[in-house]
Design an enzyme around this catalytic site. Structure first.
Site, short mmCIF file in Angstrom:
data_model
loop_
_atom_site.label_atom_id
_atom_site.label_comp_id
_atom_site.label_asym_id
_atom_site.label_seq_id
_atom_site.Cartn_x
_atom_site.Cartn_y
_atom_site.Cartn_z
N HIS A 28 -1.91 -4.44 5.07
CA HIS A 28 -1.54 -3.96 6.40
C HIS A 28 -2.77 -3.61 7.23
O HIS A 28 -3.84 -3.36 6.69
CB HIS A 28 -0.61 -2.75 6.30
N ASP B 200 0.37 3.65 1.83
CA ASP B 200 0.29 4.15 3.21
C ASP B 200 1.69 4.48 3.75
O ASP B 200 2.60 3.67 3.66
CB ASP B 200 -0.36 3.05 4.07
N ARG C 141 2.84 4.55 6.57
CA ARG C 141 3.32 3.77 7.71
C ARG C 141 3.90 2.42 7.30
O ARG C 141 4.46 1.70 8.12
CB ARG C 141 2.17 3.54 8.71
N CYS D 62 0.84 -1.19 0.00
CA CYS D 62 0.00 0.00 0.00
C CYS D 62 0.89 1.25 0.00
O CYS D 62 2.02 1.23 0.47
CB CYS D 62 -0.90 -0.02 1.24
N CYS E 216 -5.78 -0.30 7.14
CA CYS E 216 -5.63 0.24 5.78
C CYS E 216 -6.83 1.15 5.47
O CYS E 216 -7.98 0.73 5.58
CB CYS E 216 -5.55 -0.90 4.77
ZN LIG Z 1 -3.38 0.80 3.02
#
Ligand SMILES: [Zn+2]
Length: 203
Positions: A98, A41, A43, A39, A101
């Site tokens: 993850h 993302d 993090r 992703c 998400c």
């Molecule tokens: Zn995600």
């Protein structure tokens, strides 16, 4: 932005000299062994989670770690997959979902995406994920959807000709991972066959 420029300065001062030999080698060499799809993302940091060095992971990051099923036509994700598999000859492909998400949460909780049409369209690539994760009559839980989405995207991956060829030749192995942000753990899904289902179930 100042944080970034200070980071570059720190990289040049402290990090680069310590790995000077590696960077000299990488100047003319690009031989990653793994295609890592995660992703976007902030993090989720593939190199940090896997403690990989520069040059080791070929990374594709998309919202929700979605991999559109193959269709002919210009497609940045498809081109990157083909480059990794058919040109760089990676031996392993990881699709990594993850916890928490945002994309999966929006789907599981049916957020109103009418003001974000590009996101709404993109998340259609997770229609099968939601179908797999939805029990009879109920909405899927985010965690379940994250896992089923990894399986569904592995199945999509296998529709790409370069991946299908490599799977048929047994030169590439698919892996499904789920990274848990608060625990720092990685859960590896069961051994997967070419469709992204657990091999034992498919047998
Ligand atoms: Zn995600």
């Amino acid at each position: 932005m100042q944080d970034l420029t200070e980071g570059v300065a720190r990289f040049q001062r402290d990090v680069y000299p310590a790995k000077a030999d590696l960077f000299a080698h990488l100047a003319a060499t690009h031989r990653p062994t793994t295609l890592f799809i995660s992703c976007s993302d902030a993090r989720v940091v593939p190199e940090l989670i896997t403690q990989s060095e520069p040059g080791e992971l070929f990374v594709i990051r998309t919202a929700g770690n979605l991999v559109p099923a193959y269709t002919p036509g210009p497609d940045g994700v498809a081109a990157s997959i083909e480059y990794a598999v058919a040109v760089l000859n990676v031996t392993d492909i990881v699709v990594c979902g993850h916890s928490a998400c945002g994309a999966m949460t929006a789907l599981a909780e049916r957020h109103d995406l009418s003001g974000a049409p590009a996101i709404a369209d993109w998340l259609r690539h997770a229609d099968a994920s939601r179908a797999r994760a939805t029990g009879e009559g109920g909405a899927p839980k985010v965690d379940a959807l994250v896992r089923e989405n990894v399986r569904a995207q592995l199945a999509n991956l296998a529709t790409h000709p370069s991946v299908a060829r490599a799977l048929a030749a047994d030169t590439v192995t698919l892996h499904g991972w789920v990274y848990d942000i608060p625990a720092g753990t990685v859960d590896e899904l069961d051994e997967l066959d070419a469709t992204g289902r657990p091999a034992a179930v498919a047998a």
